[in-house]
Structures are given as structure tokens and as C-alpha cells.
Design a protein around this motif. Structure first.
Motif, PDB file in Angstrom:
ATOM      1  N   UNK A  89     -55.603  51.736  93.609  1.00  0.00           N
ATOM      2  CA  UNK A  89     -56.989  51.813  93.160  1.00  0.00           C
ATOM      3  C   UNK A  89     -57.002  52.256  91.704  1.00  0.00           C
ATOM      4  N   UNK A  90     -57.868  51.654  90.922  1.00  0.00           N
ATOM      5  CA  UNK A  90     -57.960  51.933  89.498  1.00  0.00           C
ATOM      6  C   UNK A  90     -59.169  52.823  89.233  1.00  0.00           C
ATOM      7  N   UNK A  91     -58.894  54.070  88.873  1.00  0.00           N
ATOM      8  CA  UNK A  91     -59.921  55.058  88.579  1.00  0.00           C
ATOM      9  C   UNK A  91     -59.615  55.714  87.249  1.00  0.00           C
ATOM     10  N   UNK A  92     -60.609  56.385  86.667  1.00  0.00           N
ATOM     11  CA  UNK A  92     -60.374  57.149  85.447  1.00  0.00           C
ATOM     12  C   UNK A  92     -59.503  58.361  85.774  1.00  0.00           C
ATOM     13  N   UNK A  93     -58.750  58.808  84.794  1.00  0.00           N
ATOM     14  CA  UNK A  93     -57.817  59.917  84.988  1.00  0.00           C
ATOM     15  C   UNK A  93     -58.530  61.175  85.485  1.00  0.00           C
ATOM     16  N   UNK A  94     -59.707  61.480  84.914  1.00  0.00           N
ATOM     17  CA  UNK A  94     -60.428  62.681  85.339  1.00  0.00           C
ATOM     18  C   UNK A  94     -60.933  62.553  86.779  1.00  0.00           C
ATOM     19  N   UNK A  95     -61.270  61.334  87.213  1.00  0.00           N
ATOM     20  CA  UNK A  95     -61.681  61.126  88.601  1.00  0.00           C
ATOM     21  C   UNK A  95     -60.500  61.325  89.549  1.00  0.00           C
ATOM     22  N   UNK A  96     -59.320  60.842  89.142  1.00  0.00           N
ATOM     23  CA  UNK A  96     -58.126  61.009  89.976  1.00  0.00           C
ATOM     24  C   UNK A  96     -57.788  62.481  90.116  1.00  0.00           C
ATOM     25  N   UNK A  97     -57.845  63.235  89.009  1.00  0.00           N
ATOM     26  CA  UNK A  97     -57.566  64.679  89.068  1.00  0.00           C
ATOM     27  C   UNK A  97     -58.548  65.384  89.994  1.00  0.00           C
ATOM     28  N   UNK A  98     -59.804  65.010  89.908  1.00  0.00           N
ATOM     29  CA  UNK A  98     -60.833  65.607  90.756  1.00  0.00           C
ATOM     30  C   UNK A  98     -60.560  65.292  92.229  1.00  0.00           C
ATOM     31  N   UNK A  99     -60.191  64.034  92.518  1.00  0.00           N
ATOM     32  CA  UNK A  99     -59.911  63.637  93.893  1.00  0.00           C
ATOM     33  C   UNK A  99     -58.677  64.336  94.443  1.00  0.00           C
ATOM     34  N   UNK A 100     -57.653  64.510  93.612  1.00  0.00           N
ATOM     35  CA  UNK A 100     -56.450  65.216  94.059  1.00  0.00           C
ATOM     36  C   UNK A 100     -56.802  66.645  94.449  1.00  0.00           C
ATOM     37  N   UNK A 101     -57.639  67.292  93.631  1.00  0.00           N
ATOM     38  CA  UNK A 101     -58.053  68.655  93.940  1.00  0.00           C
ATOM     39  C   UNK A 101     -58.892  68.738  95.197  1.00  0.00           C
ATOM     40  N   UNK A 102     -59.806  67.796  95.371  1.00  0.00           N
ATOM     41  CA  UNK A 102     -60.709  67.839  96.527  1.00  0.00           C
ATOM     42  C   UNK A 102     -60.003  67.465  97.826  1.00  0.00           C
ATOM     43  N   UNK A 103     -59.065  66.495  97.784  1.00  0.00           N
ATOM     44  CA  UNK A 103     -58.377  66.109  99.022  1.00  0.00           C
ATOM     45  C   UNK A 103     -57.358  67.156  99.438  1.00  0.00           C
ATOM     46  N   UNK A 104     -56.984  68.060  98.513  1.00  0.00           N
ATOM     47  CA  UNK A 104     -56.098  69.164  98.890  1.00  0.00           C
ATOM     48  C   UNK A 104     -56.836  70.158  99.786  1.00  0.00           C
ATOM     49  N   UNK A 105     -58.196  70.169  99.707  1.00  0.00           N
ATOM     50  CA  UNK A 105     -58.990  71.019 100.590  1.00  0.00           C
ATOM     51  C   UNK A 105     -58.800  70.567 102.034  1.00  0.00           C
ATOM     52  N   UNK A 106     -58.963  71.510 102.937  1.00  0.00           N
ATOM     53  CA  UNK A 106     -58.769  71.201 104.357  1.00  0.00           C
ATOM     54  C   UNK A 106     -59.863  70.260 104.865  1.00  0.00           C
ATOM     55  N   UNK A 107     -59.459  69.183 105.480  1.00  0.00           N
ATOM     56  CA  UNK A 107     -60.398  68.302 106.166  1.00  0.00           C
ATOM     57  C   UNK A 107     -61.036  67.216 105.331  1.00  0.00           C
ATOM     58  N   UNK A 108     -60.734  67.105 104.039  1.00  0.00           N
ATOM     59  CA  UNK A 108     -61.334  66.052 103.223  1.00  0.00           C
ATOM     60  C   UNK A 108     -60.372  64.884 103.079  1.00  0.00           C
ATOM     61  N   UNK A 109     -60.918  63.691 103.124  1.00  0.00           N
ATOM     62  CA  UNK A 109     -60.107  62.477 103.003  1.00  0.00           C
ATOM     63  C   UNK A 109     -60.861  61.432 102.190  1.00  0.00           C
ATOM     64  N   UNK A 110     -60.161  60.402 101.754  1.00  0.00           N
ATOM     65  CA  UNK A 110     -60.767  59.295 101.010  1.00  0.00           C
ATOM     66  C   UNK A 110     -60.870  58.083 101.934  1.00  0.00           C
ATOM     67  N   UNK A 111     -62.065  57.499 101.988  1.00  0.00           N
ATOM     68  CA  UNK A 111     -62.308  56.372 102.879  1.00  0.00           C
ATOM     69  C   UNK A 111     -62.964  55.240 102.102  1.00  0.00           C
ATOM     70  N   UNK A 112     -62.399  54.016 102.123  1.00  0.00           N
ATOM     71  CA  UNK A 112     -63.076  52.861 101.514  1.00  0.00           C
ATOM     72  C   UNK A 112     -64.327  52.506 102.325  1.00  0.00           C
ATOM     73  N   UNK A 113     -65.472  52.440 101.653  1.00  0.00           N
ATOM     74  CA  UNK A 113     -66.736  52.173 102.332  1.00  0.00           C
ATOM     75  C   UNK A 113     -67.176  50.715 102.204  1.00  0.00           C
ATOM     76  N   UNK A 114     -67.021  50.150 101.008  1.00  0.00           N
ATOM     77  CA  UNK A 114     -67.430  48.763 100.769  1.00  0.00           C
ATOM     78  C   UNK A 114     -66.449  48.103  99.809  1.00  0.00           C
ATOM     79  N   UNK A 115     -66.339  46.795  99.933  1.00  0.00           N
ATOM     80  CA  UNK A 115     -65.608  45.997  98.963  1.00  0.00           C
ATOM     81  C   UNK A 115     -66.577  44.925  98.492  1.00  0.00           C
ATOM     82  N   UNK A 116     -66.696  44.770  97.177  1.00  0.00           N
ATOM     83  CA  UNK A 116     -67.675  43.838  96.634  1.00  0.00           C
ATOM     84  C   UNK A 116     -67.203  43.294  95.296  1.00  0.00           C
ATOM     85  N   UNK A 117     -67.855  42.227  94.869  1.00  0.00           N
ATOM     86  CA  UNK A 117     -67.605  41.642  93.562  1.00  0.00           C
ATOM     87  C   UNK A 117     -68.642  42.160  92.586  1.00  0.00           C
TER      88      UNK A 117
END
Length: 165
Positions: A89-117
Motif C-alpha cells: 500500500x502506498x501511503x505518505x511517510x507520516x501516515x505510515x508512522x502514525x499507523x505503526x504507532x496505532x497498530x502497536x496498541x492492543x486490539x487495533x488492526x488495519x482493514x481494507x474497506x473499499x477498492x475503487x478507481x
């Protein structure tokens, strides 16, 4: 008014993960690009993609989408792709850092919701999610049924008052 039509035309939803909204509380959403092969893009244009049971994971400072099934393109020749391969997945560096920090929390995960053009490119709406318990899912279903019944009652009340006048 016309630019809304063009915007809707430019953004066409190909796949939707409705099960994710049933199984998770979506806290935040991010729009991400995806690295794909040519046959994968053509198959996605045909709507041959399934997001059910898919998830995303952060590894070594990158975000990877797993368990997304993209069926082979119908008019392929010798070129083919692995249907269940992991895709970056292609995200901005600051978004990736934020996601790494948040998914380290207990019980949080990343889920694809939609795929679109969007403007001719494949995008994925990724949600930062917390899992629901079984009683939470039942509560959501119960609330949805109550809302449906109240809408039906209001509609029936309006219909009944319209006949008397």
C-alpha cells in the motif's frame, strides 16, 4: 452540479468489504494507492476482486495488504499473477508512522474497506479498526432493526393521514 457527476464518474467503487463494518468499529480511514501488476488492474476493472477476510499489516516501515483475492484476467495470454499475493500500500511517510504507532496498541488492526478507481488509479480505503465482541454485533443488528421499524411506522403514519385529508 456537473463536476459532481464527473467526480462520481471518476471514482467508481469496484469492491466493498461490508463484513468489516459488521466485525469492527472503524476509528479512522486512510486512502492508499496499491502497487499492482497490469493483469491485476485489468481484472479489477472487470470487478474480479474480493476483499472479504483481508487485512493490512505494517512491516519494516511499509504497509502490506494481505488476503485480497484478485481473480485472473479473462483475456490474459501468457501473463498471469498470483491471486492471493501480498500487495504494497502506498501511503505518505507520516501516515505510515502514525499507523505503526496505532497498530502497536492492543486490539487495533488495519482493514481494507473499499477498492475503487480514482482518476484512473486503483485506490484502497483502509480503516484503522477495533474488533467488536459478539454482544456488540447483536446490539448493532438490534439497533438497525429498530431504526427500520420506526421508519416503516412513520411512513405508514404519513400514508394513513394522507388518505383522510
Amino acid at each position: 452540479m456537473t463536476d459532481k457527476g464527473e467526480r462520481e464518474k471518476a471514482q467508481r467503487i469496484v469492491a466493498d468489504n461490508r463484513k468489516a463494518r459488521h466485525d469492527y468499529y472503524i476509528l479512522e480511514t486512510y486512502e492508499a494507492g496499491v502497487t499492482l501488476l497490469g493483469t491485476e488492474v485489468k481484472a479489477i476493472r472487470e470487478g474480479r476482486v474480493n476483499l472479504r477476510d483481508s487485512y493490512a499489516r505494517t512491516e519494516r516501515g511499509e504497509v502490506w495488504m494481505m488476503n485480497v483475492h484478485i481473480s485472473p484476467y479473462s483475456h490474459r495470454g501468457y501473463a498471469t499473477h498470483d491471486e492471493m499475493r501480498q500487495r504494497k500500500l502506498l501511503l505518505h511517510r507520516h501516515e505510515i508512522r502514525k499507523l505503526i504507532g496505532r497498530t502497536a496498541e492492543k486490539g487495533l488492526t488495519l482493514v481494507p474497506l473499499q477498492m475503487y478507481f480514482k482518476n484512473g488509479r486503483v485506490k484502497v480505503l483502509v480503516g484503522l479498526a477495533r474488533g467488536k465482541q459478539a454482544h456488540d454485533k447483536r446490539e448493532t443488528i438490534r439497533r438497525r432493526e429498530v431504526d427500520r421499524e420506526t421508519r416503516a411506522a412513520v411512513k405508514a403514519g404519513r400514508r394513513g393521514s394522507g388518505d383522510a385529508a
